[in-house]
Design a protein around this motif. Structure first.
Motif, PDB file in Angstrom:
ATOM      1  N   GLU A 104      24.227  14.612  22.795  1.00  0.00           N
ATOM      2  CA  GLU A 104      24.897  14.165  24.022  1.00  0.00           C
ATOM      3  C   GLU A 104      24.475  14.945  25.256  1.00  0.00           C
ATOM      4  OE1 GLU A 104      29.095  14.237  23.451  1.00  0.00           O
ATOM      5  OE2 GLU A 104      29.098  12.811  21.799  1.00  0.00           O
ATOM      6  N   VAL A 105      23.295  15.543  25.224  1.00  0.00           N
ATOM      7  CA  VAL A 105      22.871  16.389  26.347  1.00  0.00           C
ATOM      8  C   VAL A 105      22.839  15.608  27.650  1.00  0.00           C
ATOM      9  CG1 VAL A 105      20.964  17.754  27.265  1.00  0.00           C
ATOM     10  CG2 VAL A 105      21.571  17.936  24.842  1.00  0.00           C
ATOM     11  N   TYR A 106      22.306  14.390  27.621  1.00  0.00           N
ATOM     12  CA  TYR A 106      22.142  13.602  28.843  1.00  0.00           C
ATOM     13  C   TYR A 106      23.314  12.653  29.086  1.00  0.00           C
ATOM     14  CZ  TYR A 106      17.348  15.253  28.234  1.00  0.00           C
ATOM     15  OH  TYR A 106      16.234  16.042  28.070  1.00  0.00           O
ATOM     16  N   TYR A 107      24.424  12.865  28.420  1.00  0.00           N
ATOM     17  CA  TYR A 107      25.562  11.954  28.527  1.00  0.00           C
ATOM     18  C   TYR A 107      26.844  12.742  28.787  1.00  0.00           C
ATOM     19  CZ  TYR A 107      22.272   8.751  26.287  1.00  0.00           C
ATOM     20  OH  TYR A 107      21.165   7.995  25.990  1.00  0.00           O
ATOM     21  N   THR A 108      27.860  12.022  29.169  1.00  0.00           N
ATOM     22  CA  THR A 108      29.178  12.632  29.325  1.00  0.00           C
ATOM     23  C   THR A 108      29.690  13.056  27.954  1.00  0.00           C
ATOM     24  OG1 THR A 108      29.609  11.148  31.182  1.00  0.00           O
ATOM     25  CG2 THR A 108      31.497  12.294  30.223  1.00  0.00           C
ATOM     26  N   SER A 109      30.129  14.290  27.835  1.00  0.00           N
ATOM     27  CA  SER A 109      30.578  14.822  26.546  1.00  0.00           C
ATOM     28  C   SER A 109      31.734  13.996  25.992  1.00  0.00           C
ATOM     29  CB  SER A 109      31.026  16.283  26.709  1.00  0.00           C
ATOM     30  OG  SER A 109      31.499  16.804  25.490  1.00  0.00           O
ATOM     31  N   GLY A 110      31.624  13.590  24.739  1.00  0.00           N
ATOM     32  CA  GLY A 110      32.671  12.810  24.090  1.00  0.00           C
ATOM     33  C   GLY A 110      32.257  11.401  23.737  1.00  0.00           C
ATOM     34  N   ILE A 111      30.982  11.048  23.991  1.00  0.00           N
ATOM     35  CA  ILE A 111      30.491   9.695  23.725  1.00  0.00           C
ATOM     36  C   ILE A 111      30.689   9.309  22.258  1.00  0.00           C
ATOM     37  CG2 ILE A 111      28.356   8.371  23.452  1.00  0.00           C
ATOM     38  CD1 ILE A 111      28.954   8.205  26.223  1.00  0.00           C
ATOM     39  N   THR A 112      30.238  10.153  21.338  1.00  0.00           N
ATOM     40  CA  THR A 112      30.299   9.801  19.914  1.00  0.00           C
ATOM     41  C   THR A 112      31.733   9.745  19.404  1.00  0.00           C
ATOM     42  OG1 THR A 112      29.943  12.142  19.351  1.00  0.00           O
ATOM     43  CG2 THR A 112      28.010  10.711  19.407  1.00  0.00           C
ATOM     44  N   SER A 225      30.584  19.929  22.416  1.00  0.00           N
ATOM     45  CA  SER A 225      31.877  19.611  21.810  1.00  0.00           C
ATOM     46  C   SER A 225      31.809  18.318  21.008  1.00  0.00           C
ATOM     47  CB  SER A 225      32.946  19.497  22.894  1.00  0.00           C
ATOM     48  OG  SER A 225      34.183  19.125  22.320  1.00  0.00           O
ATOM     49  N   GLY A 226      32.340  18.356  19.792  1.00  0.00           N
ATOM     50  CA  GLY A 226      32.460  17.154  18.987  1.00  0.00           C
ATOM     51  C   GLY A 226      33.691  16.343  19.324  1.00  0.00           C
ATOM     52  N   LEU A 227      34.582  16.907  20.125  1.00  0.00           N
ATOM     53  CA  LEU A 227      35.796  16.221  20.575  1.00  0.00           C
ATOM     54  C   LEU A 227      35.647  15.847  22.035  1.00  0.00           C
ATOM     55  CD1 LEU A 227      38.410  18.669  19.004  1.00  0.00           C
ATOM     56  CD2 LEU A 227      37.640  16.501  18.058  1.00  0.00           C
ATOM     57  N   CYS A 228      36.135  14.694  22.368  1.00  0.00           N
ATOM     58  CA  CYS A 228      36.049  14.246  23.760  1.00  0.00           C
ATOM     59  C   CYS A 228      37.039  15.039  24.617  1.00  0.00           C
ATOM     60  CB  CYS A 228      36.356  12.759  23.856  1.00  0.00           C
ATOM     61  SG  CYS A 228      36.189  12.091  25.530  1.00  0.00           S
ATOM     62  N   PRO A 229      36.580  15.787  25.616  1.00  0.00           N
ATOM     63  CA  PRO A 229      37.507  16.506  26.495  1.00  0.00           C
ATOM     64  C   PRO A 229      38.428  15.532  27.222  1.00  0.00           C
ATOM     65  CG  PRO A 229      35.245  17.286  26.783  1.00  0.00           C
ATOM     66  CD  PRO A 229      35.170  16.039  25.958  1.00  0.00           C
ATOM     67  N   PRO A 230      39.681  15.885  27.412  1.00  0.00           N
ATOM     68  CA  PRO A 230      40.625  14.959  28.078  1.00  0.00           C
ATOM     69  C   PRO A 230      40.157  14.502  29.445  1.00  0.00           C
ATOM     70  CG  PRO A 230      41.793  16.817  27.096  1.00  0.00           C
ATOM     71  CD  PRO A 230      40.343  17.132  26.986  1.00  0.00           C
ATOM     72  N   GLU A 231      39.488  15.402  30.179  1.00  0.00           N
ATOM     73  CA  GLU A 231      39.060  15.028  31.529  1.00  0.00           C
ATOM     74  C   GLU A 231      37.899  14.028  31.519  1.00  0.00           C
ATOM     75  OE1 GLU A 231      37.048  18.936  30.363  1.00  0.00           O
ATOM     76  OE2 GLU A 231      39.042  18.029  30.242  1.00  0.00           O
ATOM     77  N   ASN A 232      37.262  13.826  30.363  1.00  0.00           N
ATOM     78  CA  ASN A 232      36.131  12.888  30.294  1.00  0.00           C
ATOM     79  C   ASN A 232      36.524  11.500  29.813  1.00  0.00           C
ATOM     80  OD1 ASN A 232      34.502  14.937  31.141  1.00  0.00           O
ATOM     81  ND2 ASN A 232      33.438  15.231  29.199  1.00  0.00           N
ATOM     82  N   LEU A 233      37.765  11.324  29.393  1.00  0.00           N
ATOM     83  CA  LEU A 233      38.167  10.049  28.822  1.00  0.00           C
ATOM     84  C   LEU A 233      37.989   8.896  29.803  1.00  0.00           C
ATOM     85  CD1 LEU A 233      41.370  11.105  26.831  1.00  0.00           C
ATOM     86  CD2 LEU A 233      39.199  10.288  25.888  1.00  0.00           C
ATOM     87  N   GLU A 234      38.345   9.109  31.064  1.00  0.00           N
ATOM     88  CA  GLU A 234      38.229   8.048  32.059  1.00  0.00           C
ATOM     89  C   GLU A 234      36.818   7.947  32.639  1.00  0.00           C
ATOM     90  OE1 GLU A 234      40.469   5.847  32.618  1.00  0.00           O
ATOM     91  OE2 GLU A 234      42.009   6.789  31.356  1.00  0.00           O
ATOM     92  N   LYS A 235      35.999   8.972  32.418  1.00  0.00           N
ATOM     93  CA  LYS A 235      34.643   8.962  32.970  1.00  0.00           C
ATOM     94  C   LYS A 235      33.692   8.113  32.132  1.00  0.00           C
ATOM     95  CE  LYS A 235      35.053  13.649  34.911  1.00  0.00           C
ATOM     96  NZ  LYS A 235      34.484  15.023  34.868  1.00  0.00           N
ATOM     97  N   ILE A 236      33.932   8.026  30.840  1.00  0.00           N
ATOM     98  CA  ILE A 236      33.014   7.302  29.952  1.00  0.00           C
ATOM     99  C   ILE A 236      33.253   5.806  30.105  1.00  0.00           C
ATOM    100  CG2 ILE A 236      32.298   6.954  27.568  1.00  0.00           C
ATOM    101  CD1 ILE A 236      33.249   9.761  26.956  1.00  0.00           C
ATOM    102  N   THR A 237      32.211   5.093  30.447  1.00  0.00           N
ATOM    103  CA  THR A 237      32.307   3.649  30.658  1.00  0.00           C
ATOM    104  C   THR A 237      31.587   2.904  29.538  1.00  0.00           C
ATOM    105  OG1 THR A 237      30.279   3.603  31.972  1.00  0.00           O
ATOM    106  CG2 THR A 237      32.363   4.016  33.138  1.00  0.00           C
ATOM    107  N   ALA A 238      31.820   1.601  29.483  1.00  0.00           N
ATOM    108  CA  ALA A 238      31.138   0.774  28.488  1.00  0.00           C
ATOM    109  C   ALA A 238      29.637   0.780  28.716  1.00  0.00           C
ATOM    110  CB  ALA A 238      31.686  -0.654  28.533  1.00  0.00           C
TER     111      ALA A 238
END
Length: 528
Positions: A104-112, A225-238
């Protein structure tokens, strides 16, 4: 109701009225089970057949015609198909992808993490998860999706006769997820709830694993991080999810695995559903794939948590959890099996259950830690190996006031690993490891996971005989050598709970260089 001419008499006899009879009977020769007068029993030796007895015809099971060999076929697009024959009415099939949180280096943490929650929901054919489940339940099926730091897995089980339908549903869920706004919002709430439960609940192991990996591999690959940080939940889009899918879910990174399937038919189904498939991310721009080698950096991660988690009317004891880790090796390294035996030798468990039969009462941690330090709540060794690196960890829990003493005990265990262990202990550890492995391979789900992981890592699969031979080849000298290899790396430390008495990483490093003894804390004196 009874007829008028019937008479019902119920005699109530006191329970103790029979006691004198049983007492007289017990005093007689032979006791309660002696033959009564007028009765006789034949005395027939157990080595002879009973008189006038005709034995039934003997019927033995036929020879096992199935092969334990894993068949592997690489399709024209690079996708690998691996399967093993088995027995039973159910088959397990699934997809393993060389894509995890380390990519997930080039992505918002929490994608997987979010992709795991969105698996097996709406697709181009199924309007919802319930629709997909109802279709799969026609064939006695169930599904699951798991994500790890290095790989991701989509799997389902169904009746063996329904293999074509199962592979079709698997391909539909894997290639064509809906990723609707409603599903995204729902799974964001699910992850938010799970994170709150994780940070406040009694199960600390997932959180400690996160902390020790982040400490050992700071800001790179396995340390992401293998867990999606709470602050990233709204940042990850489809759209970003589809970018990750189109970049990583490519045929050369995929293994289609199956257990209790006919390999030739399985390959035909793979060609139908996994070669040039129609996907829901067609036309989405790709991003670079980060396959860089994991860099062990060492470090420390500490998370303060005040008070014990409250579960039910009785709160759990307040504990401080400490994890120490040193760099070991990858699962492709020649020393991998030596580290596996070392892990079995160290063992460990909880202070309450470690002494029971078969629960590790002869392991080094039980003998040297749990029995000698009554204040240790739990202690256990774990080895985490990946394709390019690995860490050997010692976990411990104790009262917050004993956190420093606990850390010193764990340091001493690492120091003892540099000494040649007893031959009898090594033999016991190898037998325990082989026994655990063979028992696990009785499960189709474990065999399925073993096939997927080995084919992704080795591009082949070692069977149980080969694994047992490699375990048997490990000697006590090998364990001494890999123990010294551990000490060549700098330590990593993670802690959770009251951190008042937890030593620093520098103090742990000094202890490992001085027979496992922490440096004495300097006391300041005030003069009047």
């Amino acid at each position: 109701a009874p007829w008028p001419h019937e008479v019902h008499v119920v005699a109530h006899v006191p329970r103790m009225a029979y006691l004198p009879y049983f007492l007289r009977l017990a005093r007689t020769r032979g006791g309660l089970f002696a033959p009564r007068r007028g009765l006789s029993y034949p005395r027939q030796p157990l080595t002879e057949a009973l008189p006038n007895f005709t034995a039934p015809d003997k019927h033995f099971a036929g020879d096992w015609t199935h092969s334990e060999r894993t068949h592997i076929t690489r399709l024209e697009n690079g996708l690998r198909v691996a399967s093993q024959d088995a027995f039973g009415q159910f088959s397990t099939v699934g997809v393993w992808v060389d894509a995890g949180s380390k990519h997930e280096v080039y992505y918002t943490s929490g994608i997987t993490h979010l992709l795991q929650k969105l698996a097996f929901q709406s697709t181009s054919e199924f309007e919802s998860r319930e629709h997909l489940m109802s279709e799969l339940e026609k064939y006695g099926g169930s599904f699951d999706c798991q994500r790890f730091r290095d790989v991701s897995m989509y799997a389902l089980s169904a009746f063996s006769f329904a293999l074509p339908e199962a592979v079709k549903i698997l391909a539909e869920a894997f290639w064509r997820p809906g990723l609707s706004k409603e599903e995204l919002q729902s799974e964001r709430q699910t992850i938010q709830f799970e994170l709150e439960d994780l940070y406040s609940g009694p199960n600390c192991e997932p959180l400690l694993l996160e902390l020790i990996h982040q400490a050992a591999y700071r800001e790179n690959t396995l340390g992401l991080s293998g867990l999606c940080p709470p602050e990233n939940l709204e940042k990850i889009t489809a759209e970003e999810l589809k970018q990750f899918l189109t970049s990583h879910y490519t045929p050369e990174r995929i293994v289609l695995a199956g257990v209790n399937v006919d390999h030739s038919k399985f390959v035909d189904l793979a060609r139908t559903h996994f070669v040039d498939p129609r996907t829901s991310w067609e036309g989405v721009q790709t991003k670079p794939v980060d396959d860089s080698i994991s860099q062990y950096t060492s470090g420390e991660m500490k998370l303060a948590r005040s008070g014990p988690p409250v579960v039910g009317p009785n709160p759990l004891p307040e504990l401080t959890h400490v994890v120490l880790a040193l760099e070991s090796c990858s699962y492709c390294d020649e020393d991998f099996f030596a580290y596996a035996v070392l892990n079995s030798l160290m063992g460990g468990g909880g202070s309450f259950s470690a002494g029971g039969p078969g629960k590790g009462m002869y392991t080094q941690i039980y003998v040297n830690v749990l029995t000698r330090n009554h204040w240790v709540y739990s202690a256990i060794a774990q080895h985490h190996a990946y394709s390019d690196t690995g860490i050997f960890c010692l976990f411990g829990s104790a009262d917050p006031s004993k956190a420093r003493d606990l850390t010193e005990v764990l340091c001493q265990q690492f120091y003892h690993m540099t000494k040649e262990p007893n031959e009898a202990d090594v033999a016991r550890a190898k037998e325990q490891l082989k026994s655990t492995m063979m028992m696990n391979l009785e499960s189709k789900l474990i065999v399925f996971e073993d096939i997927g992981r080995q084919v992704i890592g080795y591009n082949k699969r070692l069977d149980s005989e080969e694994l047992s031979a490699k375990i048997d080849a490990v000697t006590s000298k090998d364990l001494e050598r890999v123990g010294k290899r551990l000490m060549e790396s700098n330590p990593s430390i993670a802690a959770l709970g009251d951190l008042t008495h937890v030593p620093s990483r520098r103090e742990v490093e000094e202890a490992l260089n001085s027979n496992g003894v922490l440096p004495k804390k300097r006391k300041l004196f005030s003069f009047r």
